[in-house]
Design a protein around this motif. Structure first.
Motif, PDB file in Angstrom:
ATOM      1  N   ASP A   1       2.961   1.109   3.313  1.00  0.00           N
ATOM      2  CA  ASP A   1       4.015   0.316   3.552  1.00  0.00           C
ATOM      3  C   ASP A   1       5.012   1.415   2.906  1.00  0.00           C
ATOM      4  O   ASP A   1       6.295   1.347   3.242  1.00  0.00           O
ATOM      5  N   ALA A   2       4.775   2.357   1.958  1.00  0.00           N
ATOM      6  CA  ALA A   2       5.830   3.455   1.605  1.00  0.00           C
ATOM      7  C   ALA A   2       5.293   4.663   1.259  1.00  0.00           C
ATOM      8  O   ALA A   2       4.048   4.783   0.914  1.00  0.00           O
ATOM      9  N   VAL A   3       5.993   5.741   1.468  1.00  0.00           N
ATOM     10  CA  VAL A   3       5.199   7.291   0.760  1.00  0.00           C
ATOM     11  C   VAL A   3       6.301   7.623  -0.074  1.00  0.00           C
ATOM     12  O   VAL A   3       7.251   7.720  -0.023  1.00  0.00           O
ATOM     13  N   LEU A   4       5.723   8.146  -1.226  1.00  0.00           N
ATOM     14  CA  LEU A   4       6.552   8.463  -2.362  1.00  0.00           C
ATOM     15  C   LEU A   4       6.194  10.100  -2.355  1.00  0.00           C
ATOM     16  O   LEU A   4       5.046  10.515  -2.551  1.00  0.00           O
TER      17      LEU A   4
ATOM     18  N   LYS B   1       0.849  -1.030  -0.060  1.00  0.00           N
ATOM     19  CA  LYS B   1       0.038   0.032  -0.146  1.00  0.00           C
ATOM     20  C   LYS B   1       0.867   1.288  -0.108  1.00  0.00           C
ATOM     21  O   LYS B   1       1.498   1.361   0.835  1.00  0.00           O
ATOM     22  N   LEU B   2       0.879   2.087  -1.026  1.00  0.00           N
ATOM     23  CA  LEU B   2       1.653   3.082  -1.209  1.00  0.00           C
ATOM     24  C   LEU B   2       0.780   4.567  -1.280  1.00  0.00           C
ATOM     25  O   LEU B   2      -0.293   4.397  -1.756  1.00  0.00           O
ATOM     26  N   LEU B   3       1.485   5.570  -0.549  1.00  0.00           N
ATOM     27  CA  LEU B   3       0.931   6.990  -0.965  1.00  0.00           C
ATOM     28  C   LEU B   3       1.678   7.824  -1.797  1.00  0.00           C
ATOM     29  O   LEU B   3       3.075   7.514  -1.412  1.00  0.00           O
ATOM     30  N   TYR B   4       1.134   8.262  -2.954  1.00  0.00           N
ATOM     31  CA  TYR B   4       2.149   9.374  -3.771  1.00  0.00           C
ATOM     32  C   TYR B   4       1.545  10.406  -3.390  1.00  0.00           C
ATOM     33  O   TYR B   4       0.325  10.740  -3.621  1.00  0.00           O
ATOM     34  N   VAL B   5       2.274  11.359  -3.206  1.00  0.00           N
ATOM     35  CA  VAL B   5       2.280  13.014  -2.698  1.00  0.00           C
ATOM     36  C   VAL B   5       2.462  13.626  -4.024  1.00  0.00           C
ATOM     37  O   VAL B   5       3.767  13.844  -4.203  1.00  0.00           O
ATOM     38  N   GLU B   6       1.546  14.109  -4.760  1.00  0.00           N
ATOM     39  CA  GLU B   6       1.930  14.633  -5.901  1.00  0.00           C
ATOM     40  C   GLU B   6       0.926  15.669  -6.366  1.00  0.00           C
ATOM     41  O   GLU B   6      -0.303  15.262  -6.525  1.00  0.00           O
ATOM     42  N   ASP B   7       1.157  16.852  -6.600  1.00  0.00           N
ATOM     43  CA  ASP B   7      -0.062  17.805  -6.876  1.00  0.00           C
ATOM     44  C   ASP B   7      -0.089  17.721  -8.468  1.00  0.00           C
ATOM     45  O   ASP B   7      -0.962  18.493  -9.018  1.00  0.00           O
ATOM     46  N   ASP B   8       0.645  17.393  -9.312  1.00  0.00           N
ATOM     47  CA  ASP B   8       0.440  17.311 -10.680  1.00  0.00           C
ATOM     48  C   ASP B   8      -0.257  16.258 -11.203  1.00  0.00           C
ATOM     49  O   ASP B   8       0.317  15.076 -11.136  1.00  0.00           O
ATOM     50  N   GLN B   9      -1.424  16.358 -11.682  1.00  0.00           N
ATOM     51  CA  GLN B   9      -2.274  15.320 -11.819  1.00  0.00           C
ATOM     52  C   GLN B   9      -1.805  14.281 -13.088  1.00  0.00           C
ATOM     53  O   GLN B   9      -2.121  13.297 -13.052  1.00  0.00           O
ATOM     54  N   PHE B  10      -1.198  14.995 -13.974  1.00  0.00           N
ATOM     55  CA  PHE B  10      -0.735  14.187 -14.892  1.00  0.00           C
ATOM     56  C   PHE B  10       0.480  13.139 -14.492  1.00  0.00           C
ATOM     57  O   PHE B  10       0.490  11.938 -14.807  1.00  0.00           O
TER      58      PHE B  10
END
Length: 128
Positions: free
Chosen positions: A54-57, A6-15
Motif C-alpha cells: 500500500d506504501a513504501v517508506l 501493507k507497508l514496506l520499510y526500506v531501512e539498513d539500520d536495524q535499530f
C-alpha cells in the motif's frame, strides 16, 4: 475497523527498523498495519517486484545505494505505490529530488504517536 495496510520499510539500520515496527505496534495496534523490512536496495526491489504494498517508506541513505534508487526503480517499472521518505535530517536538495518521485511525504525519523498516526492517515488518504 480500520482498513488493513501493507507497508514496506526500506531501512539498513536495524535499530531504526525495529523502532518503526515497535512504534506501530504501540501507537497503531488498532490500525491493522503489516510492515515488512528490506535492508538494501536490492532486497527492496525484489520485495516490491513480488508483493503489492500500500506504501513504501524509504530511508534516504542505504548501504548499497539510496532511497531514491528504489523510488526511481518503482516509477520506471510503473509501480505507483505511495512513497514516504524518512531521514534523520533533511537538506533542500534532498527535498527537491524527492519531488521527482511523486512522494507523499518527507519526514524526520521521530517514531512518536503523532508521526505514526500521521503516516497511517497519509497512506490511507492515497490508497482509499
Amino acid at each position: 475497523m480500520n482498513r488493513s495496510l501493507k507497508l514496506l520499510y526500506v531501512e539498513d539500520d536495524q535499530f531504526d527498523a525495529a523502532m518503526l515496527v515497535r512504534s506501530f505496534e504501540r501507537y497503531a495496534k488498532d490500525m491493522n498495519c503489516h510492515i515488512e523490512i528490506a535492508e538494501t536496495v536490492s532486497e527492496a526491489i525484489a520485495q516490491i517486484s513480488q508483493t503489492a504494498f500500500d506504501a513504501v517508506l524509504l530511508d534516504w541513505n542505504l548501504t548499497d545505494g539510496s532511497g531514491p534508487d528504489v523510488a526511481s526503480h518503482m516509477r520506471a517499472t510503473n509501480i505507483s505505490a505511495p512513497i514516504i521518505f524518512l531521514s534523520g535530517a533533511w537538506v533542500g536538495s534532498q527535498l527537491a529530488e524527492a519531488e521527482n518521485y511523486e512522494t507523499i511525504g518527507c519526514l524526520n525519523k521521530v517514531y512518536d504517536r503523532n508521526q505514526i498516526e500521521g503516516i497511517y492517515n497519509l497512506v490511507l488518504r492515497h490508497v482509499a
